[in-house]
Design a protein around this motif. Structure first.
Motif, PDB file in Angstrom:
ATOM      1  N   TYR A 197       2.727   7.531 -11.284  1.00 25.45           N
ATOM      2  CA  TYR A 197       1.569   7.522 -10.382  1.00 25.45           C
ATOM      3  C   TYR A 197       1.207   6.074 -10.062  1.00 25.45           C
ATOM      4  O   TYR A 197       1.039   5.243 -10.950  1.00 25.45           O
ATOM      5  CB  TYR A 197       0.382   8.220 -11.042  1.00 25.45           C
ATOM      6  CG  TYR A 197      -0.805   8.361 -10.105  1.00 25.45           C
ATOM      7  CD1 TYR A 197      -0.824   9.343  -9.123  1.00 25.45           C
ATOM      8  CD2 TYR A 197      -1.879   7.482 -10.182  1.00 25.45           C
ATOM      9  CE1 TYR A 197      -1.890   9.468  -8.252  1.00 25.45           C
ATOM     10  CE2 TYR A 197      -2.954   7.590  -9.308  1.00 25.45           C
ATOM     11  CZ  TYR A 197      -2.945   8.587  -8.346  1.00 25.45           C
ATOM     12  OH  TYR A 197      -4.005   8.700  -7.470  1.00 25.45           O
ATOM     13  N   ARG A 202       0.316   5.864  -1.555  1.00 24.19           N
ATOM     14  CA  ARG A 202      -0.039   7.144  -0.951  1.00 24.19           C
ATOM     15  C   ARG A 202      -0.689   6.973   0.415  1.00 24.19           C
ATOM     16  O   ARG A 202      -1.105   7.953   1.039  1.00 24.19           O
ATOM     17  CB  ARG A 202      -1.012   7.900  -1.881  1.00 24.19           C
ATOM     18  CG  ARG A 202      -0.376   8.388  -3.168  1.00 24.19           C
ATOM     19  CD  ARG A 202      -1.380   9.164  -4.026  1.00 24.19           C
ATOM     20  NE  ARG A 202      -2.482   8.315  -4.472  1.00 24.19           N
ATOM     21  CZ  ARG A 202      -3.763   8.486  -4.105  1.00 24.19           C
ATOM     22  NH1 ARG A 202      -4.113   9.475  -3.305  1.00 24.19           N
ATOM     23  NH2 ARG A 202      -4.695   7.663  -4.544  1.00 24.19           N
ATOM     24  N   TYR A 203      -0.795   5.727   0.905  1.00 26.34           N
ATOM     25  CA  TYR A 203      -1.446   5.527   2.196  1.00 26.34           C
ATOM     26  C   TYR A 203      -0.654   6.251   3.282  1.00 26.34           C
ATOM     27  O   TYR A 203       0.543   5.996   3.468  1.00 26.34           O
ATOM     28  CB  TYR A 203      -1.562   4.032   2.530  1.00 26.34           C
ATOM     29  CG  TYR A 203      -2.399   3.803   3.762  1.00 26.34           C
ATOM     30  CD1 TYR A 203      -3.783   3.912   3.718  1.00 26.34           C
ATOM     31  CD2 TYR A 203      -1.800   3.521   4.993  1.00 26.34           C
ATOM     32  CE1 TYR A 203      -4.563   3.730   4.844  1.00 26.34           C
ATOM     33  CE2 TYR A 203      -2.572   3.341   6.130  1.00 26.34           C
ATOM     34  CZ  TYR A 203      -3.944   3.446   6.057  1.00 26.34           C
ATOM     35  OH  TYR A 203      -4.716   3.276   7.181  1.00 26.34           O
ATOM     36  N   SER A 210      -5.539  14.056  -4.991  1.00 32.61           N
ATOM     37  CA  SER A 210      -5.305  12.611  -4.973  1.00 32.61           C
ATOM     38  C   SER A 210      -4.884  12.026  -6.315  1.00 32.61           C
ATOM     39  O   SER A 210      -4.121  11.066  -6.360  1.00 32.61           O
ATOM     40  CB  SER A 210      -6.563  11.899  -4.500  1.00 32.61           C
ATOM     41  OG  SER A 210      -7.049  12.501  -3.326  1.00 32.61           O
ATOM     42  N   PRO A 237      -1.621  -2.949  -0.704  1.00 30.71           N
ATOM     43  CA  PRO A 237      -3.062  -3.208  -0.732  1.00 30.71           C
ATOM     44  C   PRO A 237      -3.888  -2.102  -0.076  1.00 30.71           C
ATOM     45  O   PRO A 237      -5.106  -2.071  -0.251  1.00 30.71           O
ATOM     46  CB  PRO A 237      -3.208  -4.525   0.038  1.00 30.71           C
ATOM     47  CG  PRO A 237      -1.937  -4.720   0.785  1.00 30.71           C
ATOM     48  CD  PRO A 237      -0.874  -3.988   0.028  1.00 30.71           C
ATOM     49  N   LEU A 238      -3.246  -1.195   0.654  1.00 32.41           N
ATOM     50  CA  LEU A 238      -3.997  -0.116   1.303  1.00 32.41           C
ATOM     51  C   LEU A 238      -4.223   1.083   0.383  1.00 32.41           C
ATOM     52  O   LEU A 238      -4.863   2.046   0.770  1.00 32.41           O
ATOM     53  CB  LEU A 238      -3.261   0.346   2.574  1.00 32.41           C
ATOM     54  CG  LEU A 238      -3.131  -0.713   3.675  1.00 32.41           C
ATOM     55  CD1 LEU A 238      -2.319  -0.160   4.841  1.00 32.41           C
ATOM     56  CD2 LEU A 238      -4.502  -1.178   4.152  1.00 32.41           C
ATOM     57  N   ASP A 239      -3.667   1.037  -0.816  1.00 30.82           N
ATOM     58  CA  ASP A 239      -3.861   2.125  -1.782  1.00 30.82           C
ATOM     59  C   ASP A 239      -4.417   1.522  -3.065  1.00 30.82           C
ATOM     60  O   ASP A 239      -3.737   0.782  -3.766  1.00 30.82           O
ATOM     61  CB  ASP A 239      -2.516   2.828  -2.042  1.00 30.82           C
ATOM     62  CG  ASP A 239      -2.619   3.929  -3.116  1.00 30.82           C
ATOM     63  OD1 ASP A 239      -3.709   4.107  -3.702  1.00 30.82           O
ATOM     64  OD2 ASP A 239      -1.600   4.601  -3.354  1.00 30.82           O
ATOM     65  N   ALA A 240      -5.686   1.836  -3.358  1.00 30.18           N
ATOM     66  CA  ALA A 240      -6.362   1.218  -4.501  1.00 30.18           C
ATOM     67  C   ALA A 240      -5.758   1.641  -5.829  1.00 30.18           C
ATOM     68  O   ALA A 240      -5.971   0.996  -6.849  1.00 30.18           O
ATOM     69  CB  ALA A 240      -7.853   1.574  -4.480  1.00 30.18           C
ATOM     70  N   THR A 241      -4.981   2.742  -5.831  1.00 29.37           N
ATOM     71  CA  THR A 241      -4.383   3.194  -7.083  1.00 29.37           C
ATOM     72  C   THR A 241      -2.938   2.712  -7.212  1.00 29.37           C
ATOM     73  O   THR A 241      -2.232   3.100  -8.137  1.00 29.37           O
ATOM     74  CB  THR A 241      -4.406   4.736  -7.191  1.00 29.37           C
ATOM     75  OG1 THR A 241      -3.621   5.297  -6.128  1.00 29.37           O
ATOM     76  CG2 THR A 241      -5.827   5.275  -7.093  1.00 29.37           C
TER      77      THR A 241
ATOM     78  N   LEU B  58      -6.937   6.084   3.213  1.00 30.72           N
ATOM     79  CA  LEU B  58      -7.444   5.866   1.855  1.00 30.72           C
ATOM     80  C   LEU B  58      -8.502   4.766   1.864  1.00 30.72           C
ATOM     81  O   LEU B  58      -8.431   3.842   2.668  1.00 30.72           O
ATOM     82  CB  LEU B  58      -6.302   5.440   0.922  1.00 30.72           C
ATOM     83  CG  LEU B  58      -5.253   6.483   0.555  1.00 30.72           C
ATOM     84  CD1 LEU B  58      -4.133   5.829  -0.253  1.00 30.72           C
ATOM     85  CD2 LEU B  58      -5.862   7.627  -0.230  1.00 30.72           C
ATOM     86  N   PRO B  59      -9.458   4.834   0.938  1.00 31.50           N
ATOM     87  CA  PRO B  59     -10.455   3.775   0.813  1.00 31.50           C
ATOM     88  C   PRO B  59      -9.958   2.641  -0.086  1.00 31.50           C
ATOM     89  O   PRO B  59      -9.278   2.893  -1.073  1.00 31.50           O
ATOM     90  CB  PRO B  59     -11.625   4.496   0.125  1.00 31.50           C
ATOM     91  CG  PRO B  59     -10.948   5.528  -0.738  1.00 31.50           C
ATOM     92  CD  PRO B  59      -9.690   5.937  -0.005  1.00 31.50           C
ATOM     93  N   VAL B  60     -10.275   1.417   0.297  1.00 37.91           N
ATOM     94  CA  VAL B  60     -10.025   0.271  -0.584  1.00 37.91           C
ATOM     95  C   VAL B  60     -11.338  -0.506  -0.674  1.00 37.91           C
ATOM     96  O   VAL B  60     -11.939  -0.842   0.345  1.00 37.91           O
ATOM     97  CB  VAL B  60      -8.894  -0.635  -0.040  1.00 37.91           C
ATOM     98  CG1 VAL B  60      -8.725  -1.857  -0.932  1.00 37.91           C
ATOM     99  CG2 VAL B  60      -7.584   0.131   0.035  1.00 37.91           C
ATOM    100  N   ASP B 287      -9.449   8.356  -5.464  1.00 39.26           N
ATOM    101  CA  ASP B 287      -8.731   7.349  -4.686  1.00 39.26           C
ATOM    102  C   ASP B 287      -9.165   5.922  -5.021  1.00 39.26           C
ATOM    103  O   ASP B 287      -8.635   4.972  -4.450  1.00 39.26           O
ATOM    104  CB  ASP B 287      -8.920   7.597  -3.183  1.00 39.26           C
ATOM    105  CG  ASP B 287      -8.118   8.805  -2.707  1.00 39.26           C
ATOM    106  OD1 ASP B 287      -7.027   9.043  -3.266  1.00 39.26           O
ATOM    107  OD2 ASP B 287      -8.583   9.513  -1.797  1.00 39.26           O
ATOM    108  N   LEU B 288     -10.165   5.779  -5.893  1.00 36.45           N
ATOM    109  CA  LEU B 288     -10.628   4.441  -6.269  1.00 36.45           C
ATOM    110  C   LEU B 288     -10.570   4.291  -7.780  1.00 36.45           C
ATOM    111  O   LEU B 288     -10.608   5.272  -8.505  1.00 36.45           O
ATOM    112  CB  LEU B 288     -12.066   4.223  -5.785  1.00 36.45           C
ATOM    113  CG  LEU B 288     -12.248   4.137  -4.266  1.00 36.45           C
ATOM    114  CD1 LEU B 288     -13.720   4.250  -3.893  1.00 36.45           C
ATOM    115  CD2 LEU B 288     -11.660   2.832  -3.729  1.00 36.45           C
TER     116      LEU B 288
END
Lengths: 484, 484
Positions: A197, A202-203, A210, A237-241, B58-60, B287-288
């Motif tokens: 994971y 995942r963006y 999620s 950088p567009l996916d915080a995870t 997705l949120p960042v 997502d965060l």
């Protein structure tokens, strides 16, 4: 000619295109030539983007002619699961509610494979919103298993698995929330990988659950799967995870062997509910590993029995929230009604299929005031306990091995009306999603009816390299058996 | 606090008020995406896939928003703790994802306080980060969503970072409520956390109001929304407390509900009762990742904190040297950021009372940083010393602001020389001699008549001196002449 080209591995195609031996357009034309007839009885693709494929292939050829360094997937045809956003190409999640929706942006994985020179052939079929294990829950008709078209290809990434198994494309991408890459890979006899994971962005992946969703590769062999994994993995950088440092490289270690590796055979996934032929193949597989120098022991994973229940609370809970946005206001289907609230209800009633509705209701209930602690809260605790169980096993083991699925491919229509039986398809695959660990399915022989069997290899987080070393040894053994 | 601070209500009741303030953070981009955070743009131009909640987006987290939340936490003496985002699920067309990302059970700032200018401390329960919604315009009907012909949605505001600051119910009167909101706004502006513009909605206040008799348990509270100015806040709180007291004295019970303030009727009315409230089905936003600001970062932010309004007011009050008379001017200058200028001008020798008048009134529209301290101090001193009349000094000031230059030179260049008392007395005598009827009416008239004729005589003297006379001096001399 086209038969020869479509039989080539992704690595061979990329090498030939890079060296100028084959043109990317030539490769694309060969695949397109067989695709229409090849997919007619299978329905792996929801949308074949032939013109785009030829144009993209032309760009690859032009870039190479202009002296640009060819990408690692130069000219390699690829299929994309229809929950991956593709700019300018309809992306539907096989749902009426998104029918005809054209995203204004590409998923990060789509950008990455294109930048590596891959040529997208279109969007593959799936269970609606990735909810299902047979691809029968597609709003646009099921996909059939190329090994036996009376049977399902598995799901939810059934289209991606079937496309590769039927030699329509050498590579495809799927997504795996509870087994949606590994289970269809096993049922179609191809390699399927769910990465750690956070290894793959995942963006642009239309979310099901999620905290569980991961994108991963399908390929006909372990080497191709490793190559595609390396292309799509890495920080975004567009996916915080997204994991900041990415995963260790895999391709250069495929031949490292398994000498000295400590392998655990998951005892609880070898008995009740597992087809005897499958258990037999898995025992043969661990014997192969033992002969190659690994030590093997049976390991009891006491919490795995609770994984399915926890999963069917957590995944629907997240889905109920993720799918709220399909309300008819901004995009996709809208069914007009006198008030906004009624419009939303009418749109969702008409747009979602029965399995999606079932999970939205399950998830909404699990999160409701007064039930949260008993359901969602408890499921999260179970998830933690499963992680602890894995951690204890990995204190003295490098990988775990089990069947990928309890059965081989079942007949179309056989389980569609029985959600509980359908859910049991994920019993072997779900624990890795809950823990966020990598796992893959590698074909290993067939059952008495000649249907493919998949062996699942599980590894701790970021353990892809070890996992692939095991897969490569099993693949070599399986192929030599076929040859013999 | 003593009973003095509590507004008198019938029946021995007192008010208990808690305020929830939403402040839009002064970031360049949105809470969870790179779309611009700017007020007043064309509808639906400050958007991107994440702002619109497009499938797959997705949120960042915006780091600057976290920094601003920490800044306010420090300013309010809060504990800054590791925090977590949750999803608040409900369907509404101006909320793109049909859930709002908000901190729920783990807010970033907790347990602080705000000191009112009166010295009273109001507890701060928490301040948490969340995203704003879009804005709906309902066309037709009553302008509400129900009954509207159609609705327009502008998503520019969607995803704008908000800090929701929740006070403890320590506020005991409408006046205190206004003072709290004014002081909080001053702190938000001084720390650069928000521009605090209530008229643009970048600071929004909701009030929780209840009444009880001291010593008895707290009453049932109502939440008042739609308070668009400090004035509305004061009026609404007063109205609501009196409404509740009247109801209780009439033997009715108070229902917990949300009420809307109506600016036209100056009343509150039920918006929705508590039993109609949504079940928001909060759960951790998958997502965060959790925010855990390091001690180093917090220390760095702490070191960069500006002097806060309370201390700036105290500093200026010290320099002015009066106990309370100039408090309003001082507060205003601090709010405007003109207090440093006032301090400098006073330090340069200008009389404090006149310096405050100059900066508060004459330079209200001038950027304080554009003023040359030594020139302004010199000008204030010239006027105070009688070298220039107020009228002349203001002309010099406007030239000074527009073109720059030393006040003495500007005065000389414009031929401004204050008329001496002797020659002024002569001029007045001449004017009286030329207008005997008016003088008689002035001498014998009441205050109203004198008021009117004062203007006449000052005008005549001004004409005779080409505007060089000091109007106030003329008035004094006219009064003195009647009384002598």
């Amino acid at each position: 000619m086209s038969d020869d080209v479509v039989a080539l591995s992704a690595r061979s195609i990329a090498e030939a295109v890079a060296s100028g031996e084959l043109g990317a357009v030539e490769v694309a034309e060969a695949h397109l030539e067989t695709l229409d007839s090849g997919d007619a009885g299978i329905h792996a693709f929801l949308e074949v983007t032939a013109e785009r494929a030829l144009a993209e292939a032309g760009e690859v050829d032009a870039a190479i002619a202009a002296g640009a360094s060819p990408g690692r997937l130069a000219g390699v045809p690829i299929g994309l699961k229809d929950n991956l956003c593709t700019r300018g190409v309809p992306t539907t999640c096989a749902s009426r509610i998104l029918e005809g929706w054209i995203p204004p942006y590409d998923a990060t994985v789509v950008t990455r494979v294109r930048e590596a020179g891959a040529v997208s052939f279109g969007k593959t079929n799936m269970d609606e919103f990735a909810m299902g294990s047979s691809t029968e829950h597609s709003a646009f008709g099921p996909t059939r298993n190329p090994r036996d078209t009376a049977r399902v290809p598995g799901g939810s990434s059934g289209g991606s698995a079937a496309a590769v198994a039927a030699d329509l494309v050498p590579l495809s991408l799927g997504s795996d929330t509870g087994g949606s890459i590994r289970q269809p890979a096993a049922l179609c006899g191809v390699v399927g990988v769910k990465p750690t994971y956070g290894a793959v962005s995942r963006y642009g992946l239309i979310a099901f659950a999620s905290s569980l969703d991961q994108i991963g590769p399908f390929a006909r062999d372990v080497g191709d799967a490793a190559l595609l994994l390396e292309v799509i993995a890495g920080h975004d950088p567009l996916d915080a995870t997204s994991i900041p440092d990415g995963i260790p490289d895999v391709v250069d270690h495929l031949d490292d062997g398994v000498d000295g590796l400590r392998v655990g055979l998951v005892a609880g996934l070898m008995g009740d509910g597992i087809a005897p032929d499958i258990a037999a193949r898995v025992r043969e597989a661990v014997a192969v590993l033992e002969r190659a120098g690994a030590t093997v022991e049976e390991v009891v994973m006491p919490t795995f029995a609770s994984a399915l229940s926890a999963y069917y609370l957590i995944a629907p809970a997240e889905a109920s929230s993720n799918l709220a946005r399909f309300d008819g206001v901004r995009y996709g289907l809208r069914v007009d009604a006198p008030t906004t609230a009624e419009m939303m209800v009418a749109t969702r009633t008409a747009g979602f299929g029965p399995e999606v509705k079932r999970r939205i209701m399950l998830g909404t209930y699990a999160l409701s005031a007064g039930y949260y602690d008993a359901y969602y809260g408890t499921a999260q605790k179970v998830r933690t306990v499963i992680c602890n169980d894995f951690a204890a096993a990995y204190e003295h083991l490098d990988v775990l091995v089990s069947p990928t699925t309890p059965t081989t491919a079942f007949a179309i229509g056989e389980e569609i009306d029985d959600p509980m039986t359908m859910y049991l398809n994920d019993i072997c695959t779900i624990p890795s999603n809950l823990a966020g660990h990598p796992a893959m399915s590698v074909p290993f022989g067939v059952d008495g009816g000649g249907l493919p069997v998949g062996v699942q290899i599980m590894a701790p987080a970021l353990g892809e390299r070890t996992m692939f070393r095991v897969a490569a040894v099993l693949e070599a053994a399986a192929q030599s058996e076929v040859a013999a | 606090m003593t009973d003095d601070s509590q507004a008198a209500l019938d029946g021995g009741y007192v008010m208990v008020i808690g305020l929830e303030v939403h402040a839009e953070l002064a970031t360049r981009t949105k809470m969870f995406s790179g779309a611009p955070n700017a007020y007043g743009a064309e509808p639906n131009t400050n958007i991107d896939p994440t702002t619109l909640g497009l499938p797959g987006s997705l949120p960042v987290l915006n780091k600057r928003a976290v920094e601003l939340a920490i800044r306010l936490g420090i300013a309010l003496d809060c504990t800054i703790q590791p925090s977590v985002f949750a999803r608040k699920n409900y369907f509404y067309p101006d909320m793109p994802k049909d859930f709002q990302i908000s901190q729920y059970d783990r807010p970033i700032d907790v347990d602080g306080h705000l000191q009112l200018p009166s010295g009273k401390r109001i507890g701060i329960e928490r301040a948490h980060l969340e995203e704003d919604t879009g804005k709906s315009t309902h066309v037709g009907g009553a302008g509400r969503i129900s009954g509207a012909d159609y609705s327009l949605v502008d998503y520019n505001r969607a995803g704008v970072p908000l800090l929701e600051i929740v006070s403890r119910p320590d506020i005991a009167s409408a006046e205190e409520a206004r003072a709290y909101a004014a002081e909080l706004r001053a702190i938000l502006v001084a720390t650069g956390v928000s521009d605090g513009k209530m008229e643009e909605g970048s600071m929004r206040v909701d009030a929780n109001v209840s009444v009880h008799r001291p010593g008895e348990p707290l009453g049932i509270r109502c939440e008042i929304k739609n308070l668009n100015s400090l004035r509305s806040l004061g009026h609404a709180v007063d109205y609501e407390a009196r409404r509740q007291v009247a109801a209780l004295l009439a033997g009715e019970t108070i229902r917990q509900e949300t009420r809307l303030w109506n600016e036209q009727t100056q009343t509150t009315a039920t918006m929705r009762a508590k039993e109609d409230a949504d079940d928001y089905r909060y759960f951790t936003e998958p997502d965060l990742v959790p925010i855990a600001p390091g001690a180093d970062w917090i220390a760095q932010i702490r070191a960069s904190m500006p002097v806060l309004p309370a201390e700036r007011r105290a500093r200026l009050a010290d320099a002015v040297g009066v106990a309370g008379g100039a408090a309003e001017s001082i507060a205003l200058l601090v709010e405007r950021g003109a207090d440093d200028l006032a301090l400098a001008v006073i330090a340069a020798g200008a009389p404090a009372d006149r310096a405050l008048v100059y900066i508060e009134q004459y330079l209200a529209d001038v950027d304080p940083s554009a003023v040359v301290v030594s020139d302004l101090a010199a000008l204030v001193s010239m006027e105070a010393g009688g070298e220039l009349t107020t009228t002349q000094a203001r002309k010099v000031l406007s030239i000074m602001v527009d073109q720059g230059g030393a006040p003495a030179e500007i005065a000389a260049a414009n031929g401004f020389e204050s008329v001496s008392s002797d020659s002024l007395a002569g001029t007045i005598e001449a004017v009286i001699a030329a207008n005997p009827d008016e003088w008689t009416r002035y001498r014998e008239g009441d205050d109203a008549v004198r008021g009117k004729l004062t203007g006449f005589f000052v005008g005549q003297v001004m004409r005779a001196t080409k505007g060089n006379a000091d109007g106030a001096a003329v008035t004094r001399m006219l009064v003195a002449r009647v009384e002598s």
